[in-house]
Design an enzyme around this catalytic site. Structure first.
Site, PDB file in Angstrom:
ATOM      1  CE  LYS A 157      -2.291  -1.222   2.480  1.00  0.00           C
ATOM      2  NZ  LYS A 157      -2.061  -2.587   2.007  1.00  0.00           N
ATOM      3  CG  ASP A 176       3.282  -3.186   5.435  1.00  0.00           C
ATOM      4  OD1 ASP A 176       3.997  -3.914   4.713  1.00  0.00           O
ATOM      5  OD2 ASP A 176       2.048  -3.095   5.286  1.00  0.00           O
ATOM      6  CG  ASN A 177       3.010  -6.791   6.295  1.00  0.00           C
ATOM      7  OD1 ASN A 177       2.177  -5.892   6.285  1.00  0.00           O
ATOM      8  ND2 ASN A 177       3.183  -7.594   5.262  1.00  0.00           N
ATOM      9  NE  ARG A 201      -0.389 -10.619   4.160  1.00  0.00           N
ATOM     10  CZ  ARG A 201      -0.952 -10.551   2.954  1.00  0.00           C
ATOM     11  NH1 ARG A 201      -0.708  -9.540   2.155  1.00  0.00           N
ATOM     12  NH2 ARG A 201      -1.757 -11.509   2.540  1.00  0.00           N
ATOM     13  CG  HIS A 216      -4.564  -0.240   5.239  1.00  0.00           C
ATOM     14  ND1 HIS A 216      -3.910  -1.440   5.202  1.00  0.00           N
ATOM     15  CD2 HIS A 216      -5.877  -0.543   5.152  1.00  0.00           C
ATOM     16  CE1 HIS A 216      -4.777  -2.417   5.089  1.00  0.00           C
ATOM     17  NE2 HIS A 216      -5.978  -1.890   5.047  1.00  0.00           N
ATOM     18  CG  HIS A 232      -0.501  -5.996  -0.910  1.00  0.00           C
ATOM     19  ND1 HIS A 232      -1.588  -6.735  -1.355  1.00  0.00           N
ATOM     20  CD2 HIS A 232      -0.626  -5.927   0.435  1.00  0.00           C
ATOM     21  CE1 HIS A 232      -2.321  -7.080  -0.316  1.00  0.00           C
ATOM     22  NE2 HIS A 232      -1.759  -6.615   0.787  1.00  0.00           N
ATOM     23  CG  ASP A 278       1.273  -3.019   1.173  1.00  0.00           C
ATOM     24  OD1 ASP A 278       1.379  -3.685   2.206  1.00  0.00           O
ATOM     25  OD2 ASP A 278       0.179  -2.662   0.686  1.00  0.00           O
ATOM     26  CG  ASP A 279       2.322  -7.416   1.994  1.00  0.00           C
ATOM     27  OD1 ASP A 279       2.125  -6.637   2.943  1.00  0.00           O
ATOM     28  OD2 ASP A 279       1.441  -8.159   1.529  1.00  0.00           O
ATOM     29  NE  ARG A 308       0.828  -0.262   5.282  1.00  0.00           N
ATOM     30  CZ  ARG A 308       1.543   0.174   4.244  1.00  0.00           C
ATOM     31  NH1 ARG A 308       1.599   1.450   3.960  1.00  0.00           N
ATOM     32  NH2 ARG A 308       2.206  -0.665   3.499  1.00  0.00           N
TER      33      ARG A 308
HETATM   34 CA   LIG Z   1       1.408  -4.894   4.130  1.00  0.00          CA
END
Ligand SMILES: [Ca+2]
Ligand SMILES: *[C@@H]1O[C@H](CO)[C@@H](O)[C@H](O)[C@H]1NC(C)=O
Ligand SMILES: *[C@@H]1O[C@H](CO)[C@@H](O)[C@H](O)[C@H]1NC(C)=O
Ligand SMILES: *[C@@H]1O[C@H](CO)[C@@H](O)[C@H](O)[C@H]1NC(C)=O
Ligand SMILES: *[C@@H]1O[C@H](CO)[C@@H](O)[C@H](O)[C@H]1NC(C)=O
Ligand SMILES: *[C@@H]1O[C@H](CO)[C@@H](O)[C@H](O)[C@H]1NC(C)=O
Length: 503
Positions: free
Chosen positions: A123, A274-275, A283, A125, A182, A31-32, A74
């Site tokens: 996650k 994801d990003n 992000r 989401h 994250h 995540d990130d 996602r």
């Molecule tokens: Ca993320």
């Protein structure tokens, strides 16, 4: 190189003849997460498990997300469709409330139809539930996100449980979606800016038995070109590195379970994020710090690593996994338009079919942050279309409150040296079109869109971007200068009609 390619081709051939080998998929998403690993050139942040995975993987050097925001990304990882096509225009949780269209055929849905056992740990989401069903699910919907997304002992136990409940005649698709690395200063400041203290054994932090935290000195971290080189930002990065050590050790535990259940030799393993990282230009942006992602792909029994320079999109994950399971993407329509995947399977990445470009599409992040962007990126150029360019670029709650951004705001207001490669005015107010010559300007500093020498490049890229928007049924196709009319008398001949708004 050529020898490697031939070897891989042979390997693929043998894989597809021996059906049992090409059996399962393990998809690990950070995540990130960014490039804070040795394999991607950062010698400071210690990530031995990712490096070990990389030593038997294809290391993609040009992998990109199609959108730099959690839920939209996602959703596109799990559907193979960009956010403007699957309907997840922004974040899913709380007040934001975005969802994919009910008719979307996601990967987990297709897996279910083929009796492939699907699991998600961490996650989720994304929603609605009927679009993203999993047989085995431990997510933020029913658990604390820190437990299922950051407590690596808990994650290890859940992976163990997944394999224990697996019916061995059934193939599986397991999606392990870490919440690390994250930020958490916005939601749980008691654990530090990146939840780097959560479970570290200090008073009040609880303990994660399997985690041995790594600590870094701010003066030792590597400050990428897009982050201001200040003591505050360095401390922020040091906290991020500590959290990355938890992600890395968590990945080690997941891979250990895979091996203990004798699935390391029949499972395709993919690692990505994801990003982009939660720093300026990262992000929510589609500059490279927001759009470029780590991407490792390990084939069963692969014992060597190889580097691929191919242009790869996270939209390629669905076609790859479908090919792996030999599942055909169904024929269906969304909003009256036929749906086609615009990505390609990476199982052929070493053969002839190469993409020359990847595409990205952003609309919102938080519900208040309307800032649609469309992008085409090749090896050498990036063209960005900022549809809402008259408005200031919006900032999300989580990044706003971060020490790095607060420091940048303070320094700007106090007219102090920011040590940043941009200024806030330029960051907020972007031109409608941005074109970067990445071979000369990999940091995307100089917009050459109005430079006559780039006229034909610009025209070619604009055409490529428009073609992609058309093929993915982008409702924003006429923005910002026109209105799309596609019903009534325009039904047979959808048309952009001009607004005469000066754009
Ligand atoms: Ca993320
Ligand atoms: C495992 O799956 C096979 C095939 O679907 C089925 O015949 C068998 O009963 C299942 N076993 C268990 C324990 O669920
Ligand atoms: C992490 O999970 C383990 C196993 O469930 C538990 O014993 C431990 O207390 C958890 N740690 C934290 C910080 O919540
Ligand atoms: C994978 O490894 C296990 C244990 O080492 C072995 O029993 C199994 O036959 C192997 N499977 C394949 C397809 O090689
Ligand atoms: C920014 O300025 C405010 C007000 O002076 C101060 O309270 C805060 O600590 C500063 N933040 C950073 C990160 O420098
Ligand atoms: C921001 O930087 C640009 C050059 O990139 C410059 O033209 C502009 O004056 C700067 N604005 C401020 C407020 O410093």
């Amino acid at each position: 190189m050529m020898k490697n390619i031939i070897f891989v081709l042979l390997l693929f051939k043998s894989l597809f003849c021996t059906i049992i080998l090409a059996k399962n998929v393990l998809l690990i998403v950070a995540d990130d997460g960014g490039f804070e690993t040795q394999v991607y050139g950062n010698p400071v942040c210690k990530t031995p498990h990712l490096d070990k995975l990389a030593s038997k993987s294809t290391i993609f050097k040009n992998a990109f997300t199609s959108v730099s925001s959690c839920s939209p990304s996602r959703s596109s990882i799990l559907t193979g469709l960009p956010q403007h096509q699957n309907g997840m225009y922004g974040l899913h949780q709380d007040i934001h409330h975005f969802n994919s269209f009910d008719e979307v055929k996601s990967l987990s849905k297709l897996m279910k139809m083929k009796n492939i056992y699907s699991g998600i740990i961490g996650k989720k989401h994304v929603g609605p539930e009927n679009v993203y069903p999993f047989d085995f699910a431990y997510t933020e919907e029913t658990n604390s996100i820190n437990q299922v997304g950051r407590n690596i002992t808990k994650i290890k136990d859940l992976v163990h449980e997944f394999f224990s409940t697996l019916n061995h005649s059934q193939p599986f698709f397991l999606y392990v979606a870490f919440h690390d690395p994250h930020r958490c200063g916005h939601t749980n400041p008691e654990y530090g800016e990146f939840c780097e203290k959560f479970g570290n054994g200090e008073e009040g932090m609880g303990i994660i038995p399997d985690w041995k935290p790594e600590h870094y000195k701010p003066e030792d971290v590597i400050v990428p070109y897009f982050i201001p080189d200040t003591p505050t930002a360095r401390a922020d990065i040091a906290a991020q590195y500590t959290t990355l050590s938890r992600l890395d050790q968590g990945i080690g535990l997941v891979l250990k379970e895979l091996k203990e259940f004798n699935h390391d030799n029949d499972t395709l393993v993919i690692y990505t994020s994801d990003n982009g990282i939660p720093f300026p230009s990262g992000r929510t942006n589609l500059y490279d710090p927001g759009m470029a992602e780590p991407f490792l792909m390990h084939l069963p029994q692969q014992t060597y690593s190889q580097v691929s320079e191919e242009m790869v999109s996270l939209l390629d994950i669905v076609p790859t996994i479908l090919e792996w399971f030999n599942v055909k993407y169904p024929d269906y329509k969304l909003n009256g338009m036929p749906v086609q995947l615009s990505g390609k399977s990476l199982l052929q990445s070493t053969s002839l079919k190469k993409s020359e470009a990847v595409f990205a599409s952003h609309n919102l992040h938080e519900v208040t942050m309307y800032y649609p962007i469309r992008v085409v990126r090749t090896n050498s150029y990036k063209l960005i279309h900022n549809l809402n360019f008259k408005m200031p670029f919006p900032i999300d709650q989580d990044f706003f409150i971060s020490p790095t951004f607060q420091d940048l705001l303070n320094r700007t207001v106090e007219k102090k040296e920011t040590h940043w490669y941009k200024n806030l005015t330029d960051y907020y107010y972007r031109p409608e079109w941005e074109l970067f010559d990445l071979e000369k300007d990999s940091n995307e500093r100089y917009n050459v869109v109005n430079n006559a020498a780039y006229h034909s490049i610009r025209t070619t890229l604009q055409k490529m971007l428009l073609d992609w928007q058309i093929s993915t049924n982008d409702p924003w196709i006429c923005s910002p200068s026109g209105v799309l009319e596609n019903k009534g008398r325009f039904k047979e001949n959808p048309t952009c009609l001009p607004l005469y708004n000066g754009v």
